[in-house]
Every structure is written in structure tokens, then in C-alpha cells.
Design a protein around this motif. Structure first.
Motif, short mmCIF file in Angstrom:
data_model
loop_
_atom_site.label_atom_id
_atom_site.label_comp_id
_atom_site.label_asym_id
_atom_site.label_seq_id
_atom_site.Cartn_x
_atom_site.Cartn_y
_atom_site.Cartn_z
N TYR A 278 0.83 -1.20 0.00
CA TYR A 278 0.00 0.00 0.00
C TYR A 278 0.87 1.25 0.00
O TYR A 278 2.10 1.19 -0.01
CB TYR A 278 -1.01 -0.01 1.14
CG TYR A 278 -0.46 -0.07 2.54
CD1 TYR A 278 -0.44 1.06 3.34
CD2 TYR A 278 -0.01 -1.27 3.08
CE1 TYR A 278 0.01 1.01 4.64
CE2 TYR A 278 0.46 -1.33 4.38
CZ TYR A 278 0.47 -0.19 5.15
OH TYR A 278 0.94 -0.27 6.45
N ASP A 279 0.20 2.40 0.02
CA ASP A 279 0.84 3.65 -0.38
C ASP A 279 2.00 4.09 0.50
O ASP A 279 2.98 4.62 0.00
CB ASP A 279 -0.23 4.76 -0.39
CG ASP A 279 -0.24 5.51 -1.72
OD1 ASP A 279 0.57 5.18 -2.58
OD2 ASP A 279 -1.07 6.40 -1.87
N VAL A 280 1.91 3.91 1.80
CA VAL A 280 2.85 4.60 2.68
C VAL A 280 3.89 3.66 3.29
O VAL A 280 4.46 3.94 4.35
CB VAL A 280 2.10 5.36 3.80
CG1 VAL A 280 1.18 6.40 3.20
CG2 VAL A 280 1.32 4.43 4.71
N THR A 281 4.19 2.55 2.60
CA THR A 281 5.22 1.63 3.08
C THR A 281 6.52 1.74 2.28
O THR A 281 7.44 0.97 2.53
CB THR A 281 4.74 0.17 2.99
OG1 THR A 281 4.46 -0.14 1.61
CG2 THR A 281 3.51 -0.08 3.84
N PRO B 251 -12.10 6.35 0.82
CA PRO B 251 -12.30 5.03 1.43
C PRO B 251 -12.64 3.93 0.43
O PRO B 251 -12.54 2.74 0.77
CB PRO B 251 -13.47 5.26 2.40
CG PRO B 251 -13.47 6.72 2.67
CD PRO B 251 -13.03 7.35 1.38
N LYS B 252 -13.04 4.29 -0.77
CA LYS B 252 -13.36 3.26 -1.77
C LYS B 252 -12.10 2.64 -2.37
O LYS B 252 -12.13 1.52 -2.87
CB LYS B 252 -14.20 3.87 -2.89
CG LYS B 252 -15.50 4.49 -2.42
CD LYS B 252 -16.61 3.47 -2.25
CE LYS B 252 -17.21 3.10 -3.59
NZ LYS B 252 -18.45 2.28 -3.40
N THR B 253 -10.98 3.37 -2.33
CA THR B 253 -9.75 2.90 -2.97
C THR B 253 -8.58 2.78 -2.00
O THR B 253 -7.55 2.20 -2.36
CB THR B 253 -9.33 3.84 -4.11
OG1 THR B 253 -9.16 5.18 -3.57
CG2 THR B 253 -10.37 3.88 -5.20
N SER B 254 -8.73 3.31 -0.81
CA SER B 254 -7.59 3.41 0.11
C SER B 254 -7.92 2.84 1.48
O SER B 254 -8.93 3.21 2.10
CB SER B 254 -7.19 4.88 0.26
OG SER B 254 -6.35 5.07 1.38
N GLY B 255 -7.06 1.96 1.98
CA GLY B 255 -7.21 1.47 3.34
C GLY B 255 -7.04 2.59 4.35
O GLY B 255 -7.70 2.62 5.40
N ASN B 256 -6.14 3.53 4.06
CA ASN B 256 -5.97 4.70 4.90
C ASN B 256 -7.30 5.44 5.05
O ASN B 256 -7.71 5.81 6.16
CB ASN B 256 -4.91 5.60 4.24
CG ASN B 256 -4.52 6.80 5.08
OD1 ASN B 256 -5.37 7.43 5.70
ND2 ASN B 256 -3.24 7.13 5.07
N GLY C 152 -3.00 7.11 0.37
CA GLY C 152 -2.44 7.89 1.46
C GLY C 152 -1.32 8.81 1.04
O GLY C 152 -1.22 9.94 1.54
N ARG C 153 -0.43 8.37 0.15
CA ARG C 153 0.68 9.22 -0.27
C ARG C 153 0.18 10.40 -1.10
O ARG C 153 0.70 11.51 -1.00
CB ARG C 153 1.73 8.39 -1.03
CG ARG C 153 3.01 9.14 -1.38
CD ARG C 153 3.70 9.80 -0.19
NE ARG C 153 4.01 8.92 0.92
CZ ARG C 153 5.13 8.20 1.01
NH1 ARG C 153 6.03 8.25 0.03
NH2 ARG C 153 5.37 7.45 2.07
N SER D 74 -4.34 0.78 -1.05
CA SER D 74 -4.37 -0.64 -0.71
C SER D 74 -5.42 -1.41 -1.51
O SER D 74 -5.12 -2.46 -2.10
CB SER D 74 -4.63 -0.81 0.79
OG SER D 74 -4.58 -2.16 1.17
N SER D 75 -6.64 -0.91 -1.55
CA SER D 75 -7.70 -1.63 -2.26
C SER D 75 -7.45 -1.63 -3.76
O SER D 75 -7.73 -2.62 -4.45
CB SER D 75 -9.05 -0.99 -1.94
OG SER D 75 -9.32 -1.08 -0.56
N LYS D 76 -6.93 -0.55 -4.26
CA LYS D 76 -6.60 -0.47 -5.68
C LYS D 76 -5.50 -1.46 -6.02
O LYS D 76 -5.53 -2.12 -7.07
CB LYS D 76 -6.16 0.96 -6.03
CG LYS D 76 -5.99 1.22 -7.50
CD LYS D 76 -5.65 2.68 -7.76
CE LYS D 76 -5.48 2.95 -9.25
NZ LYS D 76 -5.11 4.38 -9.49
N GLN D 77 -4.51 -1.60 -5.14
CA GLN D 77 -3.43 -2.55 -5.36
C GLN D 77 -3.94 -3.99 -5.35
O GLN D 77 -3.54 -4.82 -6.18
CB GLN D 77 -2.36 -2.38 -4.27
CG GLN D 77 -1.54 -1.11 -4.38
CD GLN D 77 -0.57 -1.15 -5.55
OE1 GLN D 77 -0.92 -0.82 -6.69
NE2 GLN D 77 0.65 -1.54 -5.28
N ALA D 78 -4.82 -4.27 -4.40
CA ALA D 78 -5.39 -5.62 -4.32
C ALA D 78 -6.14 -5.97 -5.59
O ALA D 78 -6.02 -7.08 -6.13
CB ALA D 78 -6.31 -5.73 -3.11
#
Length: 336
Positions: free
Chosen positions: A36-39, A154-159, A200-201, A71-75
Motif C-alpha cells: 500500500y501507499d505509505v510503506t 475510502p473506496k480505494t484506500s485502506g488509509n 495515502g501518499r 491498498s484496495s486499488k493494489q489488491a
């Protein structure tokens, strides 16, 4: 003399052959970590540490590529064909869909590593501008009409999901479980969000680089990175109560079998639980699950009351269906 020279040449050739043979035996292995974005910064350091560990242990060279996004977009990208060997996400839901939608992973993936495959955790904090001009202290301050927020979608990001559920859970606890009041609270919360980034980023860029918003809701590690990259410009407010963000990891069964990387993919994730992996997580402002290592960072990780998604929604599946599915509560309040 000639015999001595011949013996020397033969010995040199033998050493050269052995060296070549050893080099040939040392494999080069490639792994793709979809995260996900911020790792980014954490896994850049972790990948170097694991590659050195693996080289010393096996003699093999491992080259680890990293893909970051919401996160959700990556999944969904993995479901659609992105060939991840491992996934390191910020919510179980984004690994579950690799089973339910992609049929890429076993349903019991969470039971294959310690702590339900969660090697570190985080929480949602508030990043404010220098001096905290809007005097932000708790969730109630975020719904004031004079406050502008930056939260990813919230639809595309776990953050974004954790931020939404953090507000929902706070309102539930304050109202003794009144869901009507919780809905009114998150409606006011997102009425103060002028733009929704996909991850998140991206939200960090909107807030820190573009100067939009009074408060950024984000993970603890991202907040620390903002302070590092923009010294003296921002402050971090840890609310007295927030949501526990569990960050699960898994190897992707179908892909590692096809790539012949199952053993190294598993070792890569198991190393997150090692002392070095846990130390790196702590240094990057993730909360390690190892209590001993966490205790070494007691001045960094202040006490906070944390509630879980299960506490306020029953499960991630129920949270997804109720709040984030098409036509769910988030869609309803945001369309307003």
C-alpha cells in the motif's frame, strides 16, 4: 621446472573452474511485493536487509521489486493480473479478495503466519500545521465548520477506510452505540473534505506540498515521515482514542507456484517477525508486534485507547458491505 609450471596452470584452471561453478550454482531470484501507499521507505530498507540475510544464508541473490498504491486499488490490480509474489496490505479485506475474487490464495492465509499474519500495526493520527492554529485535539474538532480535512478515498484506500471507521467508532463510543449519531458524525466529517485522493501518499502530497486543508488524517508512520521531510512545518496530534490498523501480509499461492518462489516468498514474510524486521518496523514508526521491541520505543508510541474494526462493525466483511460497497453508507453520505 616444466612440471612445476604445468601443475601451477592446472591448479589455477581448477580454481577458476570451481569459482565459475560456484557462481553458476548461486541463483538470482526475483520477488514482487505489492504493497500500500505509505510503506515505500520501510520496504526499501527492509528489502536491503532481507537480501543481505538471504545472500548470507543461501548464497543466492534476491532482487525485490516494490509496487505501491492505494491498498484496495493494489489488491484489485493483483486480482486483475499483477504478478505479486507477496502482498503487504493495511487491511485483511484487501487480501481476502485475492481468494474470493481472484482465487489466487488459500482462504486460511491469515493462519499461516504469527499474529494472524499481522507483523506490525498502526493507528490514525492527525497532522496539523505548525502551531496547531485550529487547536485540534480530538475527533470532535474535525467536524467544526471552520476545519478543512484531507482524507484519501475510502473506496480505494485502506488509509481512507481506517479514517472513516475511526470517526464512526469514535461517534459510536461517545453515543453509547447510537448508529444514527455515528452516521451524522461521519457525514459532517466528510463534508469537510474538499478532495479525495486515491491513496495515502497522494493525500500527503495534497496536504503538505499543495497546502490544502487544516488537518491530514493518516497513519502514524506517514505522519512521522511528513515531519522528517518538512522539518518544523507540521505537528502530529494523537487523539485519546483511535482505531487499530492491522497490517496483514501473505504470499500469493498461485503466483509463487508459477514463479517457483514459494520458499523465498514465505521466508521474506517470516523475516518481518525477526528481531531485525521488527526493529526496522519500529524505526519506520510501525508498531511491532514483538512486545520486547515495542517496549524499547515507549517514548515514541504514546498510550492511546484503540478499538478494532471488529469492535465497531463486527468484521471487515460487514464493514465493507455496510459502509464501502456500491450504494453503502459512504456513497450515500458523500453524494449528499
Amino acid at each position: 621446472m616444466r612440471n612445476r609450471i604445468q601443475r601451477f596452470v592446472c591448479a589455477a584452471l581448477a580454481v577458476g573452474w570451481l569459482s565459475s561453478a560456484t557462481t553458476a550454482l548461486a541463483d538470482e531470484v526475483k520477488l514482487l511485493n505489492v504493497s500500500y501507499d505509505v510503506t515505500r521507505e520501510f520496504y526499501q530498507d527492509y528489502n536491503k536487509a532481507f537480501a543481505a540475510y538471504w545472500k548470507q544464508k543461501t548464497g543466492d541473490t534476491v532482487i525485490i521489486s516494490l509496487s505501491n498504491g492505494g491498498s484496495s486499488k493494489q489488491a484489485q490490480s493483483v486480482v486483475n493480473g499483477l504478478e505479486a509474489d507477496v502482498v503487504t496490505m493495511n487491511q485483511p479485506l484487501d487480501i481476502d479478495i485475492l481468494n474470493t475474487q481472484g482465487h489466487l490464495i488459500l482462504a486460511n492465509w491469515a493462519d499461516r503466519l504469527p499474529h494472524h499474519s499481522v507483523p506490525y500495526t498502526s493507528t490514525i493520527v492527525f497532522v496539523v500545521r505548525k502551531g496547531n492554529p485550529k487547536k485540534i485535539r480530538n475527533w470532535d474538532d474535525l467536524v467544526r465548520p471552520d476545519v478543512s480535512l484531507v482524507i484519501p478515498n475510502p473506496k480505494t484506500s485502506g488509509n481512507g477506510r481506517y479514517s472513516y471507521l475511526g470517526g464512526w467508532g469514535y461517534a459510536l463510543k461517545k453515543s453509547n452505540g447510537d448508529e444514527k449519531q455515528a452516521r451524522e458524525f461521519v457525514t459532517k466529517l466528510f463534508a469537510n473534505v474538499p478532495v479525495l485522493d486515491t491513496g495515502g501518499r497522494g493525500a500527503t502530497t495534497t496536504f503538505a506540498d499543495d497546502g490544502i486543508g487544516d488537518v491530514l488524517l493518516t497513519f502514524e508512520n506517514e505522519a512521522a515521515l511528513i515531519q522528517k521531510d518538512f522539518p518544523g512545518q507540521f505537528e502530529v496530534v494523537l487523539p485519546p482514542i483511535s482505531i487499530l490498523a492491522e497490517n496483514p501480509v501473505a504470499w500469493v499461492d498461485q503466483n509463487v507456484r508459477r514463479h517457483h518462489t514459494e520458499a523465498i516468498a514465505r521466508a521474506y514474510l517470516e523475516y518481518l517477525y525477526s528481531d531485525e524486521g521488527q526493529e526496522l518496523a519500529a524505526q519506520h514508526f510501525f508498531r511491532p508486534v514483538d512486545a520486547t521491541i515495542l517496549s524499547r520505543y515507549s517514548t515514541r508510541y504514546k498510550p492511546v485507547e484503540l478499538f478494532t474494526v471488529d469492535d465497531i462493525a463486527g468484521s471487515w466483511e460487514k464493514a465493507q458491505q455496510t459502509h464501502f460497497s456500491d450504494g453503502g453508507i459512504f456513497d450515500q453520505i458523500y453524494q449528499q
